[in-house]
Write a protein that holds these residues in place. Structure first.
Motif, PDB file in Angstrom:
ATOM      1  N   ASN A 203      26.909  38.316  13.960  1.00 28.92           N
ATOM      2  CA  ASN A 203      25.584  37.695  13.903  1.00 28.92           C
ATOM      3  C   ASN A 203      25.555  36.564  12.882  1.00 28.92           C
ATOM      4  OD1 ASN A 203      24.534  39.431  15.830  1.00 28.92           O
ATOM      5  ND2 ASN A 203      23.733  40.895  14.328  1.00 28.92           N
ATOM      6  N   GLU A 204      26.163  36.810  11.740  1.00 28.93           N
ATOM      7  CA  GLU A 204      26.221  35.779  10.696  1.00 28.93           C
ATOM      8  C   GLU A 204      27.001  34.555  11.181  1.00 28.93           C
ATOM      9  OE1 GLU A 204      28.038  35.176   6.168  1.00 28.93           O
ATOM     10  OE2 GLU A 204      28.044  37.157   7.105  1.00 28.93           O
ATOM     11  N   GLY A 205      28.113  34.814  11.871  1.00 27.11           N
ATOM     12  CA  GLY A 205      28.915  33.713  12.399  1.00 27.11           C
ATOM     13  C   GLY A 205      28.172  32.903  13.442  1.00 27.11           C
ATOM     14  N   LEU A 206      27.407  33.575  14.286  1.00 26.57           N
ATOM     15  CA  LEU A 206      26.629  32.881  15.317  1.00 26.57           C
ATOM     16  C   LEU A 206      25.562  31.995  14.682  1.00 26.57           C
ATOM     17  CD1 LEU A 206      25.907  32.358  18.269  1.00 26.57           C
ATOM     18  CD2 LEU A 206      24.500  34.438  18.224  1.00 26.57           C
ATOM     19  N   ILE A 207      24.900  32.498  13.657  1.00 25.69           N
ATOM     20  CA  ILE A 207      23.886  31.695  12.958  1.00 25.69           C
ATOM     21  C   ILE A 207      24.525  30.442  12.359  1.00 25.69           C
ATOM     22  CG2 ILE A 207      22.360  31.661  10.937  1.00 25.69           C
ATOM     23  CD1 ILE A 207      21.853  34.692  11.514  1.00 25.69           C
ATOM     24  N   ARG A 208      25.707  30.605  11.763  1.00 28.72           N
ATOM     25  CA  ARG A 208      26.419  29.468  11.167  1.00 28.72           C
ATOM     26  C   ARG A 208      26.830  28.471  12.259  1.00 28.72           C
ATOM     27  NH1 ARG A 208      29.397  32.189   8.073  1.00 28.72           N
ATOM     28  NH2 ARG A 208      31.158  32.520   9.473  1.00 28.72           N
ATOM     29  N   LYS A 209      27.314  28.972  13.384  1.00 28.87           N
ATOM     30  CA  LYS A 209      27.729  28.113  14.500  1.00 28.87           C
ATOM     31  C   LYS A 209      26.557  27.269  14.994  1.00 28.87           C
ATOM     32  CE  LYS A 209      29.842  28.683  19.133  1.00 28.87           C
ATOM     33  NZ  LYS A 209      30.400  29.697  20.060  1.00 28.87           N
ATOM     34  N   ILE A 210      25.406  27.888  15.171  1.00 30.75           N
ATOM     35  CA  ILE A 210      24.220  27.172  15.647  1.00 30.75           C
ATOM     36  C   ILE A 210      23.805  26.097  14.643  1.00 30.75           C
ATOM     37  CG2 ILE A 210      21.733  27.444  16.090  1.00 30.75           C
ATOM     38  CD1 ILE A 210      22.447  30.214  17.325  1.00 30.75           C
ATOM     39  N   LYS A 211      23.844  26.425  13.362  1.00 31.93           N
ATOM     40  CA  LYS A 211      23.469  25.431  12.339  1.00 31.93           C
ATOM     41  C   LYS A 211      24.431  24.253  12.322  1.00 31.93           C
ATOM     42  CE  LYS A 211      22.292  24.859   7.454  1.00 31.93           C
ATOM     43  NZ  LYS A 211      22.887  23.507   7.399  1.00 31.93           N
ATOM     44  N   VAL A 212      25.735  24.532  12.423  1.00 30.38           N
ATOM     45  CA  VAL A 212      26.732  23.456  12.422  1.00 30.38           C
ATOM     46  C   VAL A 212      26.488  22.513  13.596  1.00 30.38           C
ATOM     47  CG1 VAL A 212      29.182  22.958  12.809  1.00 30.38           C
ATOM     48  CG2 VAL A 212      28.514  24.700  11.141  1.00 30.38           C
ATOM     49  N   ILE A 213      26.221  23.067  14.773  1.00 34.35           N
ATOM     50  CA  ILE A 213      25.975  22.230  15.956  1.00 34.35           C
ATOM     51  C   ILE A 213      24.689  21.425  15.787  1.00 34.35           C
ATOM     52  CG2 ILE A 213      25.495  22.239  18.428  1.00 34.35           C
ATOM     53  CD1 ILE A 213      27.210  24.814  18.615  1.00 34.35           C
ATOM     54  N   ASN A 214      23.634  22.084  15.341  1.00 29.64           N
ATOM     55  CA  ASN A 214      22.360  21.377  15.125  1.00 29.64           C
ATOM     56  C   ASN A 214      22.534  20.206  14.174  1.00 29.64           C
ATOM     57  OD1 ASN A 214      19.909  22.075  16.452  1.00 29.64           O
ATOM     58  ND2 ASN A 214      19.970  24.101  15.506  1.00 29.64           N
ATOM     59  N   ASP A 215      23.195  20.472  13.056  1.00 31.07           N
ATOM     60  CA  ASP A 215      23.385  19.432  12.046  1.00 31.07           C
ATOM     61  C   ASP A 215      24.227  18.278  12.584  1.00 31.07           C
ATOM     62  OD1 ASP A 215      21.915  20.996  10.338  1.00 31.07           O
ATOM     63  OD2 ASP A 215      23.633  21.683   9.143  1.00 31.07           O
ATOM     64  N   ALA A 216      25.236  18.612  13.397  1.00 29.56           N
ATOM     65  CA  ALA A 216      26.115  17.565  13.944  1.00 29.56           C
ATOM     66  C   ALA A 216      25.356  16.661  14.921  1.00 29.56           C
ATOM     67  CB  ALA A 216      27.318  18.200  14.634  1.00 29.56           C
ATOM     68  N   ILE A 217      24.521  17.269  15.748  1.00 30.23           N
ATOM     69  CA  ILE A 217      23.746  16.467  16.699  1.00 30.23           C
ATOM     70  C   ILE A 217      22.784  15.549  15.952  1.00 30.23           C
ATOM     71  CG2 ILE A 217      21.996  16.578  18.526  1.00 30.23           C
ATOM     72  CD1 ILE A 217      23.394  19.144  19.515  1.00 30.23           C
ATOM     73  N   LEU A 218      22.154  16.065  14.906  1.00 30.25           N
ATOM     74  CA  LEU A 218      21.261  15.231  14.100  1.00 30.25           C
ATOM     75  C   LEU A 218      22.029  14.121  13.389  1.00 30.25           C
ATOM     76  CD1 LEU A 218      18.953  17.984  12.537  1.00 30.25           C
ATOM     77  CD2 LEU A 218      18.282  16.213  14.181  1.00 30.25           C
ATOM     78  N   LEU A 219      23.238  14.432  12.940  1.00 25.31           N
ATOM     79  CA  LEU A 219      24.057  13.443  12.235  1.00 25.31           C
ATOM     80  C   LEU A 219      24.503  12.310  13.148  1.00 25.31           C
ATOM     81  CD1 LEU A 219      25.785  12.528   9.765  1.00 25.31           C
ATOM     82  CD2 LEU A 219      27.583  14.076  10.608  1.00 25.31           C
ATOM     83  N   HIS A 220      24.983  12.679  14.349  1.00 24.68           N
ATOM     84  CA  HIS A 220      25.633  11.674  15.205  1.00 24.68           C
ATOM     85  C   HIS A 220      24.719  11.064  16.260  1.00 24.68           C
ATOM     86  CE1 HIS A 220      29.403  12.725  13.353  1.00 24.68           C
ATOM     87  NE2 HIS A 220      29.324  13.974  13.751  1.00 24.68           N
ATOM     88  N   GLN A 221      23.623  11.732  16.599  1.00 21.94           N
ATOM     89  CA  GLN A 221      22.683  11.223  17.604  1.00 21.94           C
ATOM     90  C   GLN A 221      23.396  10.751  18.879  1.00 21.94           C
ATOM     91  OE1 GLN A 221      19.085  10.998  17.186  1.00 21.94           O
ATOM     92  NE2 GLN A 221      19.666  12.448  15.577  1.00 21.94           N
ATOM     93  N   PRO A 222      24.145  11.644  19.558  1.00 21.31           N
ATOM     94  CA  PRO A 222      24.848  11.224  20.771  1.00 21.31           C
ATOM     95  C   PRO A 222      23.875  10.775  21.859  1.00 21.31           C
ATOM     96  CG  PRO A 222      24.912  13.616  20.501  1.00 21.31           C
ATOM     97  CD  PRO A 222      24.359  13.060  19.235  1.00 21.31           C
ATOM     98  N   ASN A 223      24.281   9.745  22.579  1.00 17.15           N
ATOM     99  CA  ASN A 223      23.480   9.172  23.665  1.00 17.15           C
ATOM    100  C   ASN A 223      23.704   9.979  24.929  1.00 17.15           C
ATOM    101  OD1 ASN A 223      22.312   7.667  25.686  1.00 17.15           O
ATOM    102  ND2 ASN A 223      23.427   5.781  25.234  1.00 17.15           N
ATOM    103  N   LYS A 224      22.690  10.706  25.402  1.00 12.11           N
ATOM    104  CA  LYS A 224      22.873  11.613  26.539  1.00 12.11           C
ATOM    105  C   LYS A 224      23.166  10.886  27.850  1.00 12.11           C
ATOM    106  CE  LYS A 224      18.006  12.257  27.876  1.00 12.11           C
ATOM    107  NZ  LYS A 224      18.141  11.911  29.310  1.00 12.11           N
ATOM    108  N   GLU A 225      23.020   9.556  27.863  1.00  7.65           N
ATOM    109  CA  GLU A 225      23.343   8.777  29.063  1.00  7.65           C
ATOM    110  C   GLU A 225      24.777   8.248  29.045  1.00  7.65           C
ATOM    111  OE1 GLU A 225      21.157   8.819  31.382  1.00  7.65           O
ATOM    112  OE2 GLU A 225      19.558   9.680  30.155  1.00  7.65           O
ATOM    113  N   ASP A 226      25.471   8.432  27.948  1.00  5.96           N
ATOM    114  CA  ASP A 226      26.801   7.843  27.760  1.00  5.96           C
ATOM    115  C   ASP A 226      27.805   8.965  27.470  1.00  5.96           C
ATOM    116  OD1 ASP A 226      29.121   6.570  26.864  1.00  5.96           O
ATOM    117  OD2 ASP A 226      28.042   5.054  25.708  1.00  5.96           O
ATOM    118  N   MET A 227      28.599   9.325  28.491  1.00  4.85           N
ATOM    119  CA  MET A 227      29.506  10.463  28.349  1.00  4.85           C
ATOM    120  C   MET A 227      30.621  10.197  27.343  1.00  4.85           C
ATOM    121  SD  MET A 227      27.977  12.604  30.213  1.00  4.85           S
ATOM    122  CE  MET A 227      26.432  11.702  30.031  1.00  4.85           C
TER     123      MET A 227
END
Length: 350
Positions: A203-227
């Motif tokens: 459970n602790e690992g899953l919480i950390r995984k979700i936070k890492v992904i959330n933070d990365a998306i906020l950091l990089h702002q990937p363009n969902k139209e550009d693969m």
């Protein structure tokens, strides 16, 4: 050849071949459409290969193997070194999919597209693993394009060798993290909705995984139209290679079987690059990962198998092969109504 050229050269499935295949199925001495998805799969393959004489005897499994720098964030149960160990075992018939492939007469093609150390696999290494996307983009856009082109060229090579159908697989510790990140962007779903435990997080690992992904998306702002943008910022070399396999299958008119969650994410990205790719995709199973069914729904495909599998490596894709083989045998060998002198079934009004 560039990615853009490949995308532009993809043609729709051949409707005439599909109709001829369907007519043959309807002439077989059994209730109409009674093999359900099995009939549909063979009809779809006929459209891919542009002829109604369907054969899938020569089978390949392409396994894209790569490491992911985000493993540094402790979002996996095992260490990065496991990728190379398992990948090497593909060559020794010591993995689940190796044994399954032997049973189904499927030739394995494990490819080192980005493992963090040198291996004995076919060497198409882009780099020694991706960067840690928690801190910086996973790869450059040039590396992302190179990964996709690697997959495309792999299909071209297999086509020249006479392979008639390709299953997809992957191996890379941390790749449910990259796949969940991409799924969140493409599906416009929250990270916690699309992220699971992978190979077995606490459970602790899953919480950390979700936070890492959330933070990365906020950091990089990937363009969902550009693969390419998404892949370079939060993806993996294995996913890039599989995108190329799906694009190559469509370009070179070879059926390609989707495996589980990671493979399906790559398939969706290929479809986003050209919707005609869907004509050349066969789903296999639906993974236990939370976003697996969502991804298939987004593509518009329904799985053949529901076994709660989540192993990866191509196990689900290879498990589909015996089912397809049985369908082809019925299609090729069963007597028709005319041959047994029985009135054919007639379609009823709905």
């Amino acid at each position: 050849m560039t990615i853009e050229q490949v995308i532009n050269e993809i043609k729709p499935a051949n409707q005439k071949a599909m109709q001829m295949c369907e007519n043959r199925f309807d002439s077989i001495a059994k209730p109409l459409k009674s093999l359900g998805k099995l009939e549909y799969a063979i009809i779809k393959i006929a459209g891919m290969i542009e002829k109604h004489e369907v054969e899938i005897d020569k089978k390949a499994l392409v396994i894209m193997c790569a490491d992911n720098g985000v493993v540094e964030e402790k979002i996996t149960q095992t260490g990065q070194e496991v990728t190379a160990i398992v990948a090497e075992n593909f060559l020794k018939n010591k993995t689940s999919v190796s044994i399954m492939a032997g049973y189904t007469n499927t030739k394995l093609f494990p490819i080192d597209i980005g493992i963090a150390k040198d291996t004995n696999l076919t060497n198409k290494k882009i780099a020694y693993g991706t960067k840690n996307f928690a801190k910086e983009p996973a790869m450059t856009k040039e590396e992302a394009a190179q990964a996709i082109l690697t997959g495309i060229s792999t299909v071209f090579e297999l086509k020249k060798k006479g392979y008639q159908i390709i299953a997809t697989g992957e191996m890379g510790i941390g790749n449910t993290t990259t796949s969940s990140a991409i799924a969140s962007v493409l599906l416009e779903k929250s990270v916690d909705e699309v992220t699971g435990r992978g190979a077995g997080l606490s459970n602790e690992g899953l919480i950390r995984k979700i936070k890492v992904i959330n933070d990365a998306i906020l950091l990089h702002q990937p363009n969902k139209e550009d693969m390419i943008d998404i892949l370079s910022k939060i993806g993996g070399f294995d996913i890039g290679g599989l995108i190329g396999v799906f694009l190559g299958g469509a370009r070179y008119r070879i059926p390609v079987v989707i495996d589980g969650f990671i493979s399906a994410v790559a398939a969706l990205m290929a479809v986003k690059m050209n919707p005609l790719v869907k004509d050349y995709l066969l789903p296999s199973h639906v993974s236990k990962e939370p976003a697996a069914q969502m991804i298939l729904d987004e593509i518009g495909l329904s799985p053949f198998i529901t076994c709660d599998m989540c192993l990866g490596e191509g196990t689900g894709a290879v498990a589909l092969f015996p089912i397809l083989d049985m369908a082809v045998r019925v299609y090729q060998e069963m007597s028709t109504f005319e041959q047994i002198k029985v009135d054919a079934y007639q379609p009823l009004d709905a």
